[in-house]
Scaffold this motif. Structure first.
Motif, short mmCIF file in Angstrom:
data_model
loop_
_atom_site.label_atom_id
_atom_site.label_comp_id
_atom_site.label_asym_id
_atom_site.label_seq_id
_atom_site.Cartn_x
_atom_site.Cartn_y
_atom_site.Cartn_z
N VAL A 51 38.16 55.53 38.86
CA VAL A 51 39.30 54.69 39.20
C VAL A 51 38.91 53.63 40.23
CG1 VAL A 51 41.58 54.67 40.28
CG2 VAL A 51 41.03 56.42 38.60
N LEU A 78 41.79 50.78 36.08
CA LEU A 78 42.48 51.15 34.84
C LEU A 78 42.53 49.96 33.91
CD1 LEU A 78 45.45 53.22 36.33
CD2 LEU A 78 43.46 54.12 35.15
N SER A 98 40.97 56.15 32.59
CA SER A 98 40.06 55.24 33.30
C SER A 98 38.63 55.37 32.77
CB SER A 98 40.09 55.55 34.80
OG SER A 98 39.11 54.79 35.49
#
Length: 302
Positions: free
Chosen positions: A31, A36, A173
């Protein structure tokens, strides 16, 4: 014939903790480094969804996109047997939309178009509201569980649902799956499903505590393992039903709900896993510290 679910779940939770910690660390790294893959819902740009009468290749569509005068390096084109989706990183104006439809109609005269545009301010607001929704839901759940049970149950439940939500976010992600508004809906649904399963287990633990000896950690361990064994059939049946329904939606459903279905498939599995191997064992750890505390004996004064 009923299956015997009498296992030492507390012992198995040690492996689950290690697995969850590794998965969480990998998720945090992903992340922070990759972020994302936001859909147009959460970042500015235009998303053109086209229903077509025949399949098209990316090579057939690229020349039309190139004529619009946009940054083609961030244009994503997805083609299917009856649908074409094009995502632009910048917002298309009316002239560009009109030109695109005019040129694409030359390829397919019966094509129908749906153009969704999100400006930068709206994208930021949607992202902020999505975070608030998850946080408010979690805080509300924590307050409810604390009132109905005790703070140890509440803390264990919130850790469990944050774990489930973050696992789904991490998977999206790592594999660069698209995050849109339906994904947020799926995360909130997963949180609700997970806490429901956890509450059933906690309620059985509380019920069994009324009639069990709980003077040592071994007594608490027996209560937790027995409670999990009693609720295992119900938990697995519920999980399996939702999992199969979500999997069928992912395989046979439309493109618009594909990411929702995938998030539900992942979240349903980890929701049951966390209720059994994280929430209940974590409560046992917290409650065990209270049991181990030496009792103070009042000294008799002369």
């Amino acid at each position: 014939m009923r299956f015997n679910w009498n296992f030492d779940y507390i012992k198995g939770s040690k492996i689950a903790y290690i697995f969850s910690i590794i998965l969480t660390v990998v998720g945090i790294i992903s992340v922070l480094s990759l972020g994302l893959n936001y859909a147009v819902d959460f970042r500015s740009g235009s998303n053109v969804d086209i229903t077509v009468s025949k399949a098209f290749t990316t090579e057939q569509i690229n020349p039309i996109v190139n004529e619009l005068g946009v940054d083609t390096s961030e244009v994503q084109i997805t083609t299917g047997s009856d649908r074409v989706n094009i995502r632009f990183s910048n917002v298309l104006d009316e002239n560009q939309e009109s030109k695109f439809k005019q040129e694409f109609t030359k390829l397919d005269a019966t094509a129908s178009y749906e153009v969704n545009t999100v400006d930068p301010e709206m994208a930021k607001e949607l992202e902020r509201n999505a975070i608030y929704a998850v946080l408010i839901a979690s805080i509300g759940i924590m307050i409810y569980v604390a009132i109905r049970f005790e703070w140890r149950f509440a803390l264990a439940a919130v850790v469990s649902i944050f774990h489930d939500a973050f696992v789904v976010i991490s998977v999206f992600s790592i594999f660069r799956l698209e995050v849109n508004l339906t994904f947020i809906t799926a995360v909130l649904t997963i949180v609700g499903f997970s806490i429901n399963d956890t509450i059933v287990i906690f309620d059985r633990i509380r019920e069994n505590l009324r009639f069990a000896k709980k003077s040592t950690k071994a007594d608490l361990r027996e209560v937790v393992n027995h409670s999990l064994a009693q609720t295992m059939t119900r938990s697995l049946n519920t999980t399996f039903t939702v999992f199969i329904a979500s999997l069928c939606l992912f395989i046979f459903g439309g493109e618009s709900i594909r990411m929702f279905s995938l998030a539900m498939v992942i979240g349903t599995f980890f929701g049951a896993y966390s209720s059994i191997f994280i929430a209940a064992p974590l409560w046992f750890t917290l409650k065990g510290k209270q049991v181990n505390k030496p009792k103070t004996v009042a000294k008799e004064t002369n």
